[in-house]
Design a protein around this motif. Structure first.
Motif, mmCIF file in Angstrom:
data_model
loop_
_atom_site.group_PDB
_atom_site.id
_atom_site.type_symbol
_atom_site.label_atom_id
_atom_site.label_comp_id
_atom_site.label_asym_id
_atom_site.label_seq_id
_atom_site.Cartn_x
_atom_site.Cartn_y
_atom_site.Cartn_z
ATOM 1 N N UNK A 188 0.810 -1.220 0.000
ATOM 2 C CA UNK A 188 0.000 0.000 0.000
ATOM 3 C C UNK A 188 0.843 1.270 0.000
ATOM 4 N N UNK A 189 2.139 1.108 -0.274
ATOM 5 C CA UNK A 189 3.045 2.269 -0.224
ATOM 6 C C UNK A 189 3.275 2.792 -1.635
ATOM 7 N N UNK A 190 2.896 4.023 -1.872
ATOM 8 C CA UNK A 190 3.082 4.662 -3.177
ATOM 9 C C UNK A 190 4.291 5.579 -3.110
ATOM 10 N N UNK A 191 5.306 5.222 -3.831
ATOM 11 C CA UNK A 191 6.570 5.945 -3.780
ATOM 12 C C UNK A 191 6.703 6.862 -4.980
ATOM 13 N N UNK A 192 7.270 8.037 -4.753
ATOM 14 C CA UNK A 192 7.505 8.977 -5.845
ATOM 15 C C UNK A 192 8.654 8.490 -6.723
ATOM 16 N N UNK A 193 8.791 9.102 -7.895
ATOM 17 C CA UNK A 193 9.900 8.757 -8.770
ATOM 18 C C UNK A 193 11.216 9.101 -8.097
ATOM 19 N N UNK A 194 12.255 8.352 -8.477
ATOM 20 C CA UNK A 194 13.529 8.540 -7.796
ATOM 21 C C UNK A 194 14.064 9.953 -7.977
ATOM 22 N N UNK A 195 13.908 10.518 -9.153
ATOM 23 C CA UNK A 195 14.424 11.863 -9.386
ATOM 24 C C UNK A 195 13.707 12.876 -8.504
ATOM 25 N N UNK A 196 12.369 12.771 -8.428
ATOM 26 C CA UNK A 196 11.611 13.696 -7.582
ATOM 27 C C UNK A 196 11.934 13.479 -6.111
ATOM 28 N N UNK A 197 12.065 12.245 -5.730
ATOM 29 C CA UNK A 197 12.366 11.940 -4.333
ATOM 30 C C UNK A 197 13.739 12.469 -3.941
ATOM 31 N N UNK A 198 14.740 12.257 -4.798
ATOM 32 C CA UNK A 198 16.085 12.739 -4.498
ATOM 33 C C UNK A 198 16.141 14.256 -4.477
ATOM 34 N N UNK A 199 15.429 14.905 -5.402
ATOM 35 C CA UNK A 199 15.434 16.360 -5.452
ATOM 36 C C UNK A 199 14.805 16.949 -4.199
ATOM 37 N N UNK A 200 13.738 16.331 -3.732
ATOM 38 C CA UNK A 200 13.089 16.815 -2.510
ATOM 39 C C UNK A 200 14.004 16.635 -1.311
ATOM 40 N N UNK A 201 14.678 15.502 -1.251
ATOM 41 C CA UNK A 201 15.612 15.256 -0.156
ATOM 42 C C UNK A 201 16.740 16.277 -0.163
ATOM 43 N N UNK A 202 17.303 16.536 -1.333
ATOM 44 C CA UNK A 202 18.434 17.465 -1.427
ATOM 45 C C UNK A 202 18.009 18.882 -1.046
ATOM 46 N N UNK A 203 16.841 19.304 -1.504
ATOM 47 C CA UNK A 203 16.382 20.659 -1.195
ATOM 48 C C UNK A 203 16.155 20.832 0.299
#
Length: 732
Positions: free
Chosen positions: A206-221
């Motif tokens: 039931x876990x919906x994960x974002x795309x890796x690029x979006x996820x990494x960009x959010x983490x970096x910001x």
């Protein structure tokens, strides 16, 4: 498939507990993973201990605590002796996981469930394998083959394939990741087609994960915003698993932007150096991109440029801080559950500043501090902080007295052992006798006088033996490296400051700083990418809603073609035997001794006339695995102590009750093979219209129903050909 397959859920059934399952394939029992949660729940381990003597092999899939945390306890405390199989990275990184866990626990409290020696002993038992390496088991496991395949998720992560005699296979796949990552290829689960039984989990169904690029960009910001606002960033990571991908991400980011070099970044755990060194040596287990870069340019991605390796908070505070950093830094510390370790220490230090940021990269077990923060997002939280304080006064004296007594007993034991070794090394004709005494005097007794019974009379004159001090020459033992020494002889009694400390717990209130969760796990879309044309499927670890959702998807999927989906709970045993006509019975010794066996290829066959009985007495004896009275022989003794399985008893009939039976011919010989056998026996055999003609007198043909008939005149050749034909069958 003609094998009897059962699986008992010891942990991880429709819940988020660590995976641990007992898989029975005929007489052989596999323990699939043996994880332990961060709270070290003994109830789960008690369930495993009930079956400890049934386990024939252990298969480990991942190197973290949730998949192999219970192995040191079972080996060190429960005397688990069976083989353990894992890939090379699971062996290396798993050891680092448990080293860091033990040291972190021991820093704040007494931890005695297992020791570092137990960890070493457990991992010395592991047989390391490579991907796609076939291992053919022997003994009770004769006919079984195990093969590890890439699962993704963590370096060395494994999907296990179990095959019995080349028939349909069993696949055990938990915590796999289909997607390719920076350092790992995706799993190969989709390539393992047509499995008969798939054992998998629904943890992230039931876990919906974002795309890796979006996820990494959010983490970096988020990281950069916290640093530029003057705050510190704590990334709670595991010891040697997902931390590798995050380390690659941050080091790559710091390389791209030279301005970020003003902010120190550190990897902090007790075994950080070893983890990085092991990662450097395991490039062959990484993704194709990493492997090609290493082969072409000798570019190792784990040769970090900006990440500093630290093993204590003192080393972390000693890192140089550029003026432009304003005291801000990024720390990847273990562990994500915040139960213990440097991540918890830094969280307690930095929790009072709202500028600081804590990032969780995964969900820990329910009941831990990290999970509580993620689920509830409280503004404040009450914590009990355990620390070590120096002993003083009477407490210090009592501790020192106990230590002196321990050392005294230890010295006496060592002295007694040395004297015993000297006695064993003496020549058989040595008349001197040395006797070691007890502990009541605190010293070792020696008999200084020669005993009278040692003096033997002789016809010849014998020199007078005068009393003297006994002396026994110590024989020095050597090996290829020189003299063998006892390290305990050179041990200095030194009580460190850490040992003279006690644990003290204080309740404190902490204001929770800003926290974020960036899950680096497989998502629900990947969970639905399962092998096609399954027969049976067993869904285990995951919430009841997640298991139900994935189970409904599998039942409704026409491509998968699942006949039956099992969703067991903890303690439940699933019978996944594919054929409905297979049964298990216990045979009486009197019945076994009366059987006449015939060979048929690799099997021994016999006709049995008996009576099936199921009695309460038989059931009690079935549950007693220590029953050795010889009254009954269990044809599946490893399954005898399973309370869920009631195996009936096959008792012999009296001679007067045996009805008799027609002979049964078992085999399906080919006429071409029969012709060669006849020719070797000196009989002229030729094919004429699909019929074997022997010496122009006897005809051997196969009928439309598949039976072989023998036709011809009654003569010596007829009986000779018939005897040769009978030899091709097992006649019972």
């Amino acid at each position: 498939m003609t094998s009897i397959i059962r699986m008992t859920v010891l942990s991880g059934g429709q819940d988020e507990c660590p995976p641990c399952y007992l898989l029975q394939v005929d007489e052989f029992n596999f323990l699939l993973d043996c994880g332990w949660d961060e709270n070290f729940n003994m109830e789960m381990m008690e369930r495993v201990k009930r079956h400890i003597h049934q386990i024939d092999a252990v298969l480990l899939s991942h190197p973290d605590l949730l998949h192999l945390g219970g192995i040191p306890y079972l080996v060190g405390k429960c005397q688990l002796k069976c083989p353990i199989y894992a890939t090379v990275p699971v062996h290396k990184m798993g050891q680092m996981f448990l080293y860091d866990l033990f040291l972190s626990r021991n820093d704040c409290e007494d931890f005695d469930l297992f020791s570092l020696d137990d960890i070493d002993e457990a991992f010395n038992r592991i047989t390391t394998l490579k991907y796609s390496q076939h291992v053919h088991l022997t003994g009770k496991g004769n006919g079984l083959t195990i093969t590890p395949y890439a699962a993704g998720h963590m370096v060395g992560g494994t999907i296990w394939k179990i095959v019995k005699d080349g028939e349909e296979d069993i696949i055990y796949a938990v915590d796999y990741n289909h997607k390719k990552e920076r350092h790992l290829n995706g799993s190969v689960l989709e390539t393992l087609t047509h499995p008969s039984l798939l054992i998998t989990d629904a943890f992230n169904a039931q876990y919906n994960q974002a795309k890796r690029r979006d996820r990494d960009q959010k983490l970096i910001s988020r990281v950069l915003n916290a640093l530029r606002s003057g705050g510190n960033v704590l990334i709670a990571v595991d010891t040697a698993g997902r931390v590798l991908e995050l380390s690659l991400l941050l080091d790559h980011l710091w390389r791209k932007d030279p301005g970020l070099s003003a902010y120190p970044i550190a990897l902090l755990n007790h075994v950080a150096y070893n983890v990085v060194e092991f990662a450097k040596s395991q490039v062959e287990w990484m993704c194709d991109k990493v492997l090609v870069a290493f082969e072409d340019n000798r570019n190792n991605p784990f040769q970090f440029k900006y990440i500093q390796i630290c093993h204590s908070l003192n080393e972390l505070s000693g890192l140089p801080e550029p003026k432009a950093s304003n005291g801000s830094n990024v720390v990847l510390a273990s562990a994500p559950d915040l139960t213990c370790g440097f991540a918890r220490d830094l969280f307690l230090q930095w929790a009072g500043n709202s500028k600081n940021l804590t990032i969780f990269t995964g969900r820990s077990s329910p009941g831990t501090l990290g999970r509580q923060i993620l689920d509830q997002r409280p503004q404040s939280i009450d914590l009990t902080v355990k620390t070590r304080v120096d002993l003083t006064g009477n407490e210090l004296e009592e501790y020192l007295q106990k230590e002196r007594e321990k050392e005294k007993v230890k010295e006496l034991d060592n002295l007694k052992n040395r004297v015993a070794d000297e006695i064993a090394d003496e020549d058989s004709d040595d008349e001197l006798t040395t006797i070691t005494g007890g502990y009541h005097t605190g010293k070792v007794k020696r008999d200084l006088m020669l005993k009278d019974d040692d003096r033997r009379s002789s016809f010849f004159k014998k020199a007078v033996a005068h009393p003297m001090y006994p002396f026994s020459e110590t024989r020095i033992k050597w090996d290829e490296y020189g003299e063998i020494i006892n390290p305990e002889d050179f041990t200095l009694i030194d009580i460190s400051e850490e040992d003279k400390q006690k644990k003290d717990g204080d309740a404190m209130d902490y204001e929770v700083m800003e926290s974020s969760n960036y899950g680096y796990e497989q998502n629900s879309d990947e969970m639905h990418k399962l092998p096609k044309t399954l027969r049976y499927q067993i869904l285990v670890r995951g919430s009841s809603l997640a298991v139900e959702e994935l189970g409904n998807f599998c039942r409704q999927s026409k491509e998968m073609g699942v006949r039956k989906v099992f969703t067991p709970v903890v303690g439940e045993t699933i019978d996944a035997t594919f054929e409905s006509h297979l049964y298990q019975v216990r045979l009486r010794d009197s019945l076994v001794s009366s059987l006449y066996y015939c060979s048929a290829k690799d099997a021994q066959l016999a006709w049995v006339d008996g009576r099936i009985t199921v009695t309460a007495k038989g059931h009690e004896r079935l549950l007693d695995k220590n029953n050795n009275d010889g009254d009954a022989m269990d044809t599946n003794s490893n399954n005898a102590s399973l309370p869920e399985t009631v195996v009936p008893i096959l008792e012999p009939l009296d001679q007067s009750e045996i009805p008799g039976h027609k002979s049964v011919f078992i085999n399906d010989p080919r006429l071409s093979d029969l012709k060669q056998t006849l020719t070797k026996a000196g009989i002229q055999a030729e094919f004429v219209g699909g019929v074997i003609v022997c010496n122009d007198r006897i005809a051997v043909r196969r009928t439309e129903t598949g039976k072989i008939t023998l036709e011809g005149a009654i003569c010596d050749d007829y009986y000779t050909v018939r005897d040769i034909l009978y030899q091709q069958y097992a006649i019972i």
